[in-house]
Design an enzyme around this catalytic site. Sequence first.
Site, PDB file in Angstrom:
ATOM      1  CE  LYS A  14      -1.921  -8.228 -15.842  1.00 50.78           C
ATOM      2  NZ  LYS A  14      -0.747  -7.387 -15.662  1.00 50.78           N
ATOM      3  CE  LYS A  21      -3.876  -6.009  -7.835  1.00 45.84           C
ATOM      4  NZ  LYS A  21      -3.676  -4.629  -8.230  1.00 45.84           N
ATOM      5  CE  LYS A  33      -3.998   1.974 -12.432  1.00 46.53           C
ATOM      6  NZ  LYS A  33      -3.255   0.887 -13.029  1.00 46.53           N
TER       7      LYS A  33
HETATM    8  P1  ADP Z   1      -3.686  -2.032 -11.027  1.00 42.04           P
HETATM    9  O1  ADP Z   1      -3.398  -3.430 -10.523  1.00 42.04           O
HETATM   10  O2  ADP Z   1      -4.775  -1.376 -10.246  1.00 42.04           O
HETATM   11  O3  ADP Z   1      -3.878  -1.926 -12.511  1.00 42.04           O
HETATM   12  P2  ADP Z   1      -0.968  -1.155 -11.377  1.00 42.04           P
HETATM   13  O4  ADP Z   1      -0.617  -2.499 -11.877  1.00 42.04           O
HETATM   14  O5  ADP Z   1      -0.881  -0.002 -12.317  1.00 42.04           O
HETATM   15  O6  ADP Z   1      -2.396  -1.170 -10.679  1.00 42.04           O
HETATM   16  O7  ADP Z   1      -0.069  -0.859 -10.106  1.00 42.04           O
HETATM   17  C1  ADP Z   1       0.348   0.429  -9.689  1.00 42.04           C
HETATM   18  C2  ADP Z   1       0.884   0.372  -8.287  1.00 42.04           C
HETATM   19  O8  ADP Z   1      -0.189   0.223  -7.349  1.00 42.04           O
HETATM   20  C3  ADP Z   1       1.824  -0.819  -8.039  1.00 42.04           C
HETATM   21  O9  ADP Z   1       2.858  -0.385  -7.189  1.00 42.04           O
HETATM   22  C4  ADP Z   1       0.945  -1.814  -7.327  1.00 42.04           C
HETATM   23  O10 ADP Z   1       1.686  -2.655  -6.476  1.00 42.04           O
HETATM   24  C5  ADP Z   1       0.043  -0.905  -6.514  1.00 42.04           C
HETATM   25  N1  ADP Z   1      -1.250  -1.544  -6.231  1.00 42.04           N
HETATM   26  C6  ADP Z   1      -2.223  -1.852  -7.131  1.00 42.04           C
HETATM   27  N2  ADP Z   1      -3.296  -2.390  -6.508  1.00 42.04           N
HETATM   28  C7  ADP Z   1      -2.997  -2.419  -5.170  1.00 42.04           C
HETATM   29  C8  ADP Z   1      -3.711  -2.822  -3.982  1.00 42.04           C
HETATM   30  N3  ADP Z   1      -4.955  -3.272  -4.032  1.00 42.04           N
HETATM   31  N4  ADP Z   1      -3.071  -2.711  -2.779  1.00 42.04           N
HETATM   32  C9  ADP Z   1      -1.815  -2.204  -2.694  1.00 42.04           C
HETATM   33  N5  ADP Z   1      -1.104  -1.787  -3.767  1.00 42.04           N
HETATM   34  C10 ADP Z   1      -1.678  -1.877  -4.989  1.00 42.04           C
END
Ligand code: ADP
Length: 338
Positions: free
Chosen positions: A120, A202, A205
């Site tokens: 980040k 991956k 969001k």
């Molecule tokens: P993002 O990375 O999309 O902003 P968050 O950090 O809010 O998502 O993570 C919310 C939950 O979703 C966490 O438990 C994270 O491990 C899971 N998560 C986010 N992206 C993935 C992905 N591509 N595959 C599996 N789990 C994910």
Amino acid sequence: MDKTIPNFDKKIVMSGIRPTGFLHLGNYFGAIRNYVKMQDEYECYFMVADLHSLTTHPDTKELKQNVYRVIAENIACGLDPEKAAFYCQSHVRETAELYLYLNMLAYMGELEKTVTFKDKARQNPENINAGLLTYPVLQAADIILHRASYVPVGKDQEQHLEMARTFAIRFNYRYGNVFPEPHAFNYNAALVKVPSLDNTGKMSKSENQAATLYLADDDDTIRKKIKKALTDGGPKEKNSVMPDYIENIFLLMELVSPQEKIEKYKNDFNDGTIRYGDFKEDLGNDMVNFIAPIRQKATDLLNDEKRIKEIMEIGAAKANKSANETMRIVRDAMGMNY
Ligand code: ADP
């Protein structure tokens, strides 16, 4: 029984999702699917991590809308506010107190080494704030505030969980046995990583939106995104090694399609006869069937602000009860009770 000795037999569950945009397939299969199952088996605390979102999204113009969306989408996926405590992180002020105490037990060197911090900081060199550095400390506070042992998260969170464990153990060592050790949890042994459709990382969001399938995507968008997923001309001979980007689309199919269909395409691949056009059309249809009802439910709930507020209030009451109890024990253990 000494009131500072907790009962670790009762397994408590805690996890959170940041309100930084639309929820996607990775959030569903990495996290929410487990939430929905766990709410029937454990005492569960699930939260919308609005404080965490401020570390990378300081502009709060869209925050309220995003918080509402995350609530609506979780409920549409099957989370039940009567079964689990489903709340907003900033509605539980004790989080900030525990975060402060844990910050005294977290060392600069270990925080600077965290992979997500380094990523980040690289992505956003203009805003390397202290909140970003101590992100895993806040996350540890969220988890141990409810004395949780199981944390349903995706694979990307593995290192953060290791740190939460370190902080809990360090606290216990210094002040007495207050917290159980939190562990990442998934029903199947391995943690899930839902890959992006272009095989660059991956689904997420806030990044790489064209290669991420969102729970709010309309049918046409879902089909179009899947059509564009990275493939090739197909295997040149029988029983070829499967490239990772083909493994990825198979993984997506495994999430939403019936087993016979997956077997058929696997056999076609091994025979060297697979047609990715047909594969994607089939996957597109199954994905639409999976996402469309969730999208519809979330849209309906988003139009009912009163109900969303009510859900947040019910959740905050449950989470505050648990947080107050833990902080009483923490203050006693630390001798901060004069
Ligand atoms: P993002 O990375 O999309 O902003 P968050 O950090 O809010 O998502 O993570 C919310 C939950 O979703 C966490 O438990 C994270 O491990 C899971 N998560 C986010 N992206 C993935 C992905 N591509 N595959 C599996 N789990 C994910």
